[in-house]
Design a protein around this motif. Sequence first.
Motif, PDB file in Angstrom:
ATOM      1  N   LYS A 143     -63.929 -34.817 -11.060  1.00  0.00           N
ATOM      2  CA  LYS A 143     -63.998 -34.148 -10.631  1.00  0.00           C
ATOM      3  C   LYS A 143     -65.677 -34.281  -9.343  1.00  0.00           C
ATOM      4  N   LYS A 144     -66.578 -35.671  -9.901  1.00  0.00           N
ATOM      5  CA  LYS A 144     -67.614 -36.429  -8.989  1.00  0.00           C
ATOM      6  C   LYS A 144     -66.796 -36.682  -7.507  1.00  0.00           C
ATOM      7  N   LYS A 193     -63.539 -36.361 -15.204  1.00  0.00           N
ATOM      8  CA  LYS A 193     -65.056 -35.930 -14.557  1.00  0.00           C
ATOM      9  C   LYS A 193     -64.786 -36.172 -13.872  1.00  0.00           C
ATOM     10  N   GLU A 244     -59.912 -36.907 -20.260  1.00  0.00           N
ATOM     11  CA  GLU A 244     -60.871 -36.238 -20.361  1.00  0.00           C
ATOM     12  C   GLU A 244     -61.839 -36.867 -18.834  1.00  0.00           C
ATOM     13  N   LYS A 245     -61.770 -37.993 -19.068  1.00  0.00           N
ATOM     14  CA  LYS A 245     -62.825 -38.779 -18.538  1.00  0.00           C
ATOM     15  C   LYS A 245     -62.630 -38.835 -17.441  1.00  0.00           C
TER      16      LYS A 245
END
Length: 318
Positions: free
Chosen positions: A98-99, A95, A91-92
């Motif tokens: 996405k950044k 994330k 999940e990290k």
Amino acid sequence: MIYKRRKIKKSAIIGLGAIIIFIALIITSICLYKHFTSNEYKLTKIGYNEKEITTLLKSDNKILNKALENEYDKHLISLTKEKYFMWKNYEKYKKYIKKVLETTNEINYKDIVTKVNTKTNYDYYTHTEKTNMKKNNKILVNKYYSLPEKYAPTDIVTVSNWYSYGTISVKSEVYEAFKNMFNAAKKENITLIINSGYRTYESQKEVYDYYKNMNGEEYADGYAARPDFSEHQTGLSIDVITYGTAGKDFDKTDAFKWLQKHAHEYGFILRYPKGKEEITGYAYESWHYRYLGKDLAKKVKQSGLTYDEYYAFYLDKE
């Protein structure tokens, strides 16, 4: 009589046809059921294309199940192909991707995995945690893993001026290992000198504040550790020089070349190598060596990884 036989024969044909149709319907129903309940169909409905589905169906069950249980993720396959991919960080990874996509359309999955695993996707001194002191000489201390508040090791010994400049101390095990390394180098006319070793919380604070007062916090964070985040405070790190040179000129010496070949044989690794600044958080330091013990130092050396990476990929799981 003939009419009855024809009637019976016709009825048999109709009955046989009905049976065939019934069987065909059952087979068709089974096929349809298998199709609509198949992983291939489910993956299609989620959004995966034919090529991705082929890859996922050949993958191990954990990857396949993750794809089946979640929304479409075009990065899943590429991420899981990376050698140091970890499910606990999945999940990290998403994330962080996405950044990254906020500023570029290009994704380097190896870089994504490495940075998330080592926590270097975060700003320095954020998302910090206490290092696991139970790992003894294996402990990781950097800008994300700190020592206990105002930590001070108990087995610190003073280094003889034969091996050092000034009043320097290190952990006793480090001292013994360095003496063995010193003697081996001496046989090849190489002189190794410890220029810095153990630093107390207070002395490390002085070093950090010096750089901070000179050029600001950002500059200081590139060249010195904050107190409780310093390897020197562990007593496991030393700065090495030789006659006539120190600091940035050290990597031009025969002493540096010798250490590159042999330091791991005595339990030491180059802690902040060139080209790895984004991972270690520090400018290249050819003089800074960390003691790990012979077995671990050899593994880290052979891996070609920084200790931050090796720790995240292997030791953090222990």
